[in-house]
Design a protein around this motif. Structure first.
Motif, PDB file in Angstrom:
ATOM      1  N   VAL A  60       1.119  -1.575   0.083  1.00 12.88           N
ATOM      2  CA  VAL A  60       0.368  -0.129   0.561  1.00 12.88           C
ATOM      3  C   VAL A  60       1.116   1.174  -0.094  1.00 12.88           C
ATOM      4  CG1 VAL A  60      -1.903   1.940   1.550  1.00 12.88           C
ATOM      5  CG2 VAL A  60      -2.216  -0.875   1.136  1.00 12.88           C
ATOM      6  N   SER A  61       1.931   1.073   0.481  1.00 12.38           N
ATOM      7  CA  SER A  61       2.855   2.457   0.849  1.00 12.38           C
ATOM      8  C   SER A  61       3.611   2.720  -0.618  1.00 12.38           C
ATOM      9  CB  SER A  61       4.149   1.928   1.898  1.00 12.38           C
ATOM     10  OG  SER A  61       3.285   2.222   3.471  1.00 12.38           O
ATOM     11  N   LEU A  62       4.054   1.614  -1.516  1.00 13.01           N
ATOM     12  CA  LEU A  62       4.035   1.863  -2.281  1.00 13.01           C
ATOM     13  C   LEU A  62       3.594   2.642  -3.766  1.00 13.01           C
ATOM     14  CD1 LEU A  62       7.150   0.688  -3.722  1.00 13.01           C
ATOM     15  CD2 LEU A  62       6.115  -1.725  -4.608  1.00 13.01           C
ATOM     16  N   VAL A  63       1.778   1.740  -2.753  1.00 10.69           N
ATOM     17  CA  VAL A  63       1.607   2.638  -4.120  1.00 10.69           C
ATOM     18  C   VAL A  63       0.976   3.854  -4.147  1.00 10.69           C
ATOM     19  CG1 VAL A  63      -1.165   2.196  -5.006  1.00 10.69           C
ATOM     20  CG2 VAL A  63       0.831  -0.234  -4.874  1.00 10.69           C
ATOM     21  N   VAL A  64       0.891   4.324  -3.202  1.00 11.73           N
ATOM     22  CA  VAL A  64       0.290   5.558  -2.538  1.00 11.73           C
ATOM     23  C   VAL A  64       1.485   6.694  -2.927  1.00 11.73           C
ATOM     24  CG1 VAL A  64       0.894   7.522  -0.615  1.00 11.73           C
ATOM     25  CG2 VAL A  64      -0.868   5.293  -0.597  1.00 11.73           C
ATOM     26  N   TRP A  65       3.075   5.747  -2.688  1.00 21.26           N
ATOM     27  CA  TRP A  65       4.589   6.428  -3.018  1.00 21.26           C
ATOM     28  C   TRP A  65       4.514   6.567  -4.239  1.00 21.26           C
ATOM     29  CZ3 TRP A  65       9.339   5.183  -5.746  1.00 21.26           C
ATOM     30  CH2 TRP A  65       9.421   6.072  -5.636  1.00 21.26           C
ATOM     31  N   LEU A  66       4.126   5.280  -5.507  1.00 22.51           N
ATOM     32  CA  LEU A  66       4.392   6.067  -6.893  1.00 22.51           C
ATOM     33  C   LEU A  66       2.889   6.369  -7.543  1.00 22.51           C
ATOM     34  CD1 LEU A  66       5.174   1.875  -8.139  1.00 22.51           C
ATOM     35  CD2 LEU A  66       6.832   4.448  -7.915  1.00 22.51           C
ATOM     36  N   THR A  67       2.248   6.771  -7.438  1.00 24.50           N
ATOM     37  CA  THR A  67       0.888   7.249  -7.265  1.00 24.50           C
ATOM     38  C   THR A  67       0.509   8.586  -6.994  1.00 24.50           C
ATOM     39  OG1 THR A  67      -0.443   6.682  -5.980  1.00 24.50           O
ATOM     40  CG2 THR A  67      -0.535   5.369  -7.767  1.00 24.50           C
ATOM     41  N   SER A  68       1.737   9.476  -6.244  1.00 26.92           N
ATOM     42  CA  SER A  68       1.624  10.616  -6.116  1.00 26.92           C
ATOM     43  C   SER A  68       2.956  11.444  -6.204  1.00 26.92           C
ATOM     44  CB  SER A  68       1.270  10.740  -4.178  1.00 26.92           C
ATOM     45  OG  SER A  68       2.318   9.895  -3.751  1.00 26.92           O
ATOM     46  N   ARG A  69       3.713  10.867  -6.787  1.00 24.94           N
ATOM     47  CA  ARG A  69       5.082  11.824  -7.213  1.00 24.94           C
ATOM     48  C   ARG A  69       4.150  12.554  -8.076  1.00 24.94           C
ATOM     49  NH1 ARG A  69       9.262   7.492  -8.973  1.00 24.94           N
ATOM     50  NH2 ARG A  69       9.958   9.795  -9.442  1.00 24.94           N
ATOM     51  N   PRO A  70       5.076  13.478  -8.046  1.00 21.56           N
ATOM     52  CA  PRO A  70       4.529  14.550  -9.484  1.00 21.56           C
ATOM     53  C   PRO A  70       4.698  13.970 -10.415  1.00 21.56           C
ATOM     54  CG  PRO A  70       5.988  15.762  -8.099  1.00 21.56           C
ATOM     55  CD  PRO A  70       6.090  14.383  -7.394  1.00 21.56           C
ATOM     56  N   LEU A  71       4.684  14.570 -11.792  1.00 19.87           N
ATOM     57  CA  LEU A  71       4.530  14.535 -13.086  1.00 19.87           C
ATOM     58  C   LEU A  71       5.716  15.252 -13.777  1.00 19.87           C
ATOM     59  CD1 LEU A  71       1.718  13.551 -14.808  1.00 19.87           C
ATOM     60  CD2 LEU A  71       3.054  12.227 -14.012  1.00 19.87           C
ATOM     61  N   PRO A  72       7.136  13.987 -14.094  1.00 14.78           N
ATOM     62  CA  PRO A  72       8.057  14.777 -14.440  1.00 14.78           C
ATOM     63  C   PRO A  72       7.689  16.627 -15.981  1.00 14.78           C
ATOM     64  CG  PRO A  72       8.535  12.849 -15.128  1.00 14.78           C
ATOM     65  CD  PRO A  72       6.724  12.791 -14.513  1.00 14.78           C
ATOM     66  N   PRO A  73       8.477  17.590 -16.000  1.00 19.16           N
ATOM     67  CA  PRO A  73       8.077  18.499 -16.696  1.00 19.16           C
ATOM     68  C   PRO A  73       7.712  17.989 -18.278  1.00 19.16           C
ATOM     69  CG  PRO A  73       9.976  19.218 -15.144  1.00 19.16           C
ATOM     70  CD  PRO A  73       9.409  17.785 -15.158  1.00 19.16           C
ATOM     71  N   GLY A  74       6.528  18.759 -18.758  1.00 19.33           N
ATOM     72  CA  GLY A  74       6.443  18.531 -19.439  1.00 19.33           C
ATOM     73  C   GLY A  74       5.593  16.882 -20.569  1.00 19.33           C
ATOM     74  N   CYS A  75       5.290  16.285 -19.464  1.00 18.60           N
ATOM     75  CA  CYS A  75       4.421  14.824 -19.159  1.00 18.60           C
ATOM     76  C   CYS A  75       3.309  14.778 -18.920  1.00 18.60           C
ATOM     77  CB  CYS A  75       4.795  13.983 -18.476  1.00 18.60           C
ATOM     78  SG  CYS A  75       6.349  13.336 -18.718  1.00 18.60           S
ATOM     79  N   ARG A  76       2.264  14.249 -19.217  1.00 19.85           N
ATOM     80  CA  ARG A  76       1.122  14.284 -19.313  1.00 19.85           C
ATOM     81  C   ARG A  76       0.418  12.873 -18.656  1.00 19.85           C
ATOM     82  NH1 ARG A  76      -2.566  16.464 -24.376  1.00 19.85           N
ATOM     83  NH2 ARG A  76      -0.485  15.235 -25.347  1.00 19.85           N
ATOM     84  N   ALA A  77      -0.736  13.331 -17.770  1.00 23.76           N
ATOM     85  CA  ALA A  77      -1.510  11.937 -17.138  1.00 23.76           C
ATOM     86  C   ALA A  77      -1.582  11.593 -18.182  1.00 23.76           C
ATOM     87  CB  ALA A  77      -2.036  12.210 -16.278  1.00 23.76           C
ATOM     88  N   TRP A  78      -0.767   9.320 -18.064  1.00 20.05           N
ATOM     89  CA  TRP A  78      -1.777   8.996 -18.865  1.00 20.05           C
ATOM     90  C   TRP A  78      -0.902   8.825 -20.581  1.00 20.05           C
ATOM     91  CZ3 TRP A  78      -3.585   5.629 -15.751  1.00 20.05           C
ATOM     92  CH2 TRP A  78      -5.379   5.853 -15.138  1.00 20.05           C
ATOM     93  N   SER A  79       0.276   9.271 -20.251  1.00 21.67           N
ATOM     94  CA  SER A  79       1.111   9.211 -21.453  1.00 21.67           C
ATOM     95  C   SER A  79       2.481   8.508 -21.334  1.00 21.67           C
ATOM     96  CB  SER A  79       0.816  10.316 -22.114  1.00 21.67           C
ATOM     97  OG  SER A  79       2.017  11.779 -21.161  1.00 21.67           O
ATOM     98  N   PRO A  80       2.725   7.889 -22.142  1.00 19.95           N
ATOM     99  CA  PRO A  80       4.212   7.387 -21.220  1.00 19.95           C
ATOM    100  C   PRO A  80       5.582   8.595 -21.556  1.00 19.95           C
ATOM    101  CG  PRO A  80       4.059   6.797 -23.710  1.00 19.95           C
ATOM    102  CD  PRO A  80       3.184   7.477 -22.906  1.00 19.95           C
ATOM    103  N   CYS A  81       6.303   8.686 -20.720  1.00 16.94           N
ATOM    104  CA  CYS A  81       6.840  10.329 -20.644  1.00 16.94           C
ATOM    105  C   CYS A  81       8.615   9.828 -20.524  1.00 16.94           C
ATOM    106  CB  CYS A  81       7.100  10.848 -19.199  1.00 16.94           C
ATOM    107  SG  CYS A  81       4.570  11.555 -19.495  1.00 16.94           S
ATOM    108  N   TRP A  82       9.304   8.223 -20.983  1.00 21.74           N
ATOM    109  CA  TRP A  82      10.290   7.569 -20.709  1.00 21.74           C
ATOM    110  C   TRP A  82      11.173   7.847 -21.945  1.00 21.74           C
ATOM    111  CZ3 TRP A  82       6.793   5.066 -19.406  1.00 21.74           C
ATOM    112  CH2 TRP A  82       5.274   3.989 -19.667  1.00 21.74           C
TER     113      TRP A  82
END
Length: 130
Positions: A108-130
């Protein structure tokens, strides 16, 4: 548990209980009953059903009923010649429960941490940023 509906709650309870009971008997192979996996699956199904009904009833005082019933059933079904293992069996049960809760809290802690991190600059939600 983080679940979406009652069916997933029941399934998660079944999986965790199956693992708990299987791990209990892993340390005591001489206590394994005939048709071991079937019995473990049925115990997990019974526990999950009672646990789900208790959760739906929203009666906090019933929360211990499923666990007490499961452990009580296992102790009553233990052959008389192996009753000397009861204290060890309960120790393993506590160890398994603590392990399950630790893994659940970590996931649960890992899921919360992974889902609460801010997106890198220039990335939008639900799109790959790598």
């Amino acid at each position: 548990m983080l679940t979406h509906d009652i069916g997933l709650f029941w399934l998660m309870g079944w999986v965790l209980t199956f693992w708990l009971v299987y791990f209990q008997y892993y340390w005591f192979p001489q206590l394994q009953p005939q048709s071991f996996l079937l019995r473990v699956g049925l115990l997990a199904a019974a526990y999950s059903t009672v646990n789900t009904l208790v959760m739906l009833s929203q009666q906090e005082w019933l929360a211990l009923l499923p666990a007490a019933g499961l452990i009580g059933y296992e102790l009553v079904r233990m052959p008389r010649r192996y009753r000397r293992y009861i204290s060890l069996f309960l120790d393993v049960t506590i160890l398994v429960y603590l392990t399950i809760e630790t893994l659940h809290a970590a996931s649960v802690s890992l899921v919360v941490w992974l889902t609460s991190r801010p997106l890198p600059p220039g990335c939008r939600a639900w799109s790959p940023c790598w």
